[in-house]
Design a protein around this motif. Structure first.
Motif, mmCIF file in Angstrom:
data_model
loop_
_atom_site.group_PDB
_atom_site.id
_atom_site.type_symbol
_atom_site.label_atom_id
_atom_site.label_comp_id
_atom_site.label_asym_id
_atom_site.label_seq_id
_atom_site.Cartn_x
_atom_site.Cartn_y
_atom_site.Cartn_z
ATOM 1 N N PHE A 181 22.817 -8.485 24.151
ATOM 2 C CA PHE A 181 21.570 -7.844 24.549
ATOM 3 C C PHE A 181 21.764 -6.806 25.639
ATOM 4 O O PHE A 181 21.238 -5.686 25.549
ATOM 5 C CB PHE A 181 20.544 -8.881 25.010
ATOM 6 N N VAL A 182 22.487 -7.125 26.672
ATOM 7 C CA VAL A 182 22.657 -6.185 27.788
ATOM 8 C C VAL A 182 23.383 -4.929 27.324
ATOM 9 O O VAL A 182 22.996 -3.807 27.662
ATOM 10 C CB VAL A 182 23.396 -6.848 28.963
ATOM 11 N N GLU A 183 24.423 -5.105 26.510
ATOM 12 C CA GLU A 183 25.161 -3.938 25.998
ATOM 13 C C GLU A 183 24.255 -3.041 25.159
ATOM 14 O O GLU A 183 24.353 -1.812 25.229
ATOM 15 C CB GLU A 183 26.352 -4.395 25.161
ATOM 16 N N LEU A 184 23.368 -3.647 24.389
ATOM 17 C CA LEU A 184 22.440 -2.873 23.574
ATOM 18 C C LEU A 184 21.415 -2.144 24.446
ATOM 19 O O LEU A 184 21.216 -0.935 24.326
ATOM 20 C CB LEU A 184 21.718 -3.792 22.587
ATOM 21 N N ALA A 185 20.756 -2.889 25.311
ATOM 22 C CA ALA A 185 19.648 -2.328 26.085
ATOM 23 C C ALA A 185 20.091 -1.287 27.099
ATOM 24 O O ALA A 185 19.273 -0.468 27.539
ATOM 25 C CB ALA A 185 18.899 -3.455 26.798
ATOM 26 N N THR A 186 21.365 -1.310 27.493
ATOM 27 C CA THR A 186 21.865 -0.347 28.479
ATOM 28 C C THR A 186 22.801 0.686 27.864
ATOM 29 O O THR A 186 23.419 1.466 28.594
ATOM 30 C CB THR A 186 22.601 -1.068 29.630
ATOM 31 N N HIS A 187 22.906 0.701 26.527
ATOM 32 C CA HIS A 187 23.774 1.700 25.895
ATOM 33 C C HIS A 187 23.285 3.099 26.288
ATOM 34 O O HIS A 187 22.081 3.380 26.234
ATOM 35 C CB HIS A 187 23.743 1.539 24.378
ATOM 36 N N PRO A 188 24.180 4.005 26.680
ATOM 37 C CA PRO A 188 23.751 5.334 27.154
ATOM 38 C C PRO A 188 22.893 6.089 26.156
ATOM 39 O O PRO A 188 21.966 6.811 26.550
ATOM 40 C CB PRO A 188 25.080 6.056 27.413
ATOM 41 N N TRP A 189 23.168 5.936 24.851
ATOM 42 C CA TRP A 189 22.344 6.632 23.852
ATOM 43 C C TRP A 189 20.946 6.033 23.792
ATOM 44 O O TRP A 189 19.958 6.776 23.682
ATOM 45 C CB TRP A 189 23.012 6.552 22.480
ATOM 46 N N VAL A 190 20.844 4.724 23.875
ATOM 47 C CA VAL A 190 19.543 4.065 23.863
ATOM 48 C C VAL A 190 18.714 4.525 25.054
ATOM 49 O O VAL A 190 17.536 4.893 24.912
ATOM 50 C CB VAL A 190 19.699 2.528 23.862
ATOM 51 N N THR A 191 19.309 4.527 26.232
ATOM 52 C CA THR A 191 18.560 4.944 27.419
ATOM 53 C C THR A 191 18.210 6.428 27.358
ATOM 54 O O THR A 191 17.117 6.832 27.761
ATOM 55 C CB THR A 191 19.342 4.626 28.703
ATOM 56 N N ALA A 192 19.117 7.252 26.851
ATOM 57 C CA ALA A 192 18.842 8.685 26.744
ATOM 58 C C ALA A 192 17.677 8.952 25.802
ATOM 59 O O ALA A 192 16.794 9.780 26.085
ATOM 60 C CB ALA A 192 20.092 9.428 26.277
ATOM 61 N N VAL A 193 17.660 8.263 24.648
ATOM 62 C CA VAL A 193 16.575 8.435 23.682
ATOM 63 C C VAL A 193 15.248 7.979 24.283
ATOM 64 O O VAL A 193 14.223 8.674 24.177
ATOM 65 C CB VAL A 193 16.880 7.663 22.387
#
Length: 295
Positions: A95-107
């Motif tokens: 979960f943490v890796e997903l929610a803090t992925h740079p692409w996820v946060t950028a989008v």
């Protein structure tokens, strides 16, 4: 206790958050992100995670699915041989890796703004024998979109298997997030007179393990028939802008012990209920129109 974590001073950010935002903005093109989601309504990133990470996610979802099927109301029907299961963030190891992925946060920042909130995590499973769903939206279009022509929510999807044509791939009609809901049943199901237009535009998505996509849940879409002998599980992460209210349809729970381990930059993007022990989730967003499949 609801952890909303709104910053009382919107003009200040800690140094860690500034660094994170700068890294994301230099890595991913905001114009491309905005153009895709305001244009087609969907965008993908190949190889965002390793195949090993995706396999681990698949292993976790398989256990959760088996448990949900045994629990009354644990797996909600989304049509014949299809289920949706809402889960807790700490039920999966990534979960943490997903929610803090740079692409996820950028989008999220590009489309929803810096105060976006994660409000939902769950997964869909189209099993062998699943049929074509009717074309639909996941919920009625809000005033932000109908009047203001703004997107105020996003859905991220990750497959746990390599998807092929016979496995019931996800199908989407690009650009239809802006369609006015004229004669839509429940604001979600367009009349069948619209179907030829959707079928003309339709794109089938066949991601591979490790890929991630993001879409507006308002873009008209459907799951197609799974004619294979394999299920096609896919994780769903729902994110809102401050003006959206999708948190009301869900029950994002996190234990206080797990919450204490999360990075500060993630905590501020969670709208969740803090609990001592996780409780079974009572699904608050059923989609009755999907239960019979496409007639």
């Amino acid at each position: 206790m609801l952890a909303d974590n709104r910053n009382p001073n919107r003009n200040t950010m800690d140094a860690e958050l500034v660094k994170e935002k700068a890294a994301a903005s230099t890595t991913y093109d905001v114009a491309q992100i905005m153009g895709a989601l305001y244009g087609d309504g969907i965008l993908g990133l190949k190889g965002a995670f390793s195949r090993e990470w995706a396999q681990q996610l698949g292993d976790d979802l398989a256990v959760l699915y088996e448990e949900a099927l045994k629990r009354p109301g644990g797996a909600i029907g989304r049509g014949p041989k299809r289920h949706y299961v809402e889960i807790h963030p700490e039920d999966i190891r990534g979960f943490v890796e997903l929610a803090t992925h740079p692409w996820v946060t950028a989008v999220c920042e590009a489309v929803l703004g810096p105060e976006y909130k994660i409000v939902e995590i769950g997964f869909d499973v189209p099993n062998p024998g699943a049929v074509d769903q009717p074309w639909h939206r996941d919920f009625p279009a809000p005033e932000d979109t109908i009047v203001g022509r703004r997107l105020n929510s996003l859905a991220f999807n990750l497959t746990t298997v390599d998807v092929y044509e016979n496995m019931g791939p996800f199908e989407i009609a690009p650009g239809t997030q802006w369609d006015l809901p004229v004669d839509f049943q429940h604001g979600m199901f367009p009349p069948k007179t619209n179907y030829p237009r959707y079928q003309e535009r339709a794109q089938r998505k066949m991601p591979q393990m490790g890929d991630i996509s993001v879409r507006s849940a308002l873009t008209i879409h459907r799951g197609t028939a799974n004619n294979s002998d394999k299920p096609r599980p896919a994780l769903v992460l729902g994110v809102d802008a401050p003006t959206a209210n999708n948190a009301e349809r869900h029950d994002l729970q996190i234990t206080r012990a797990f919450y204490a381990t999360l990075p500060k930059t993630l905590k501020q993007h969670l709208t969740c209920r803090l609990v001592d022990e996780l409780e079974p989730i009572v699904q608050g967003h059923t989609i009755e129109g999907l239960m019979m499949g496409e007639a």
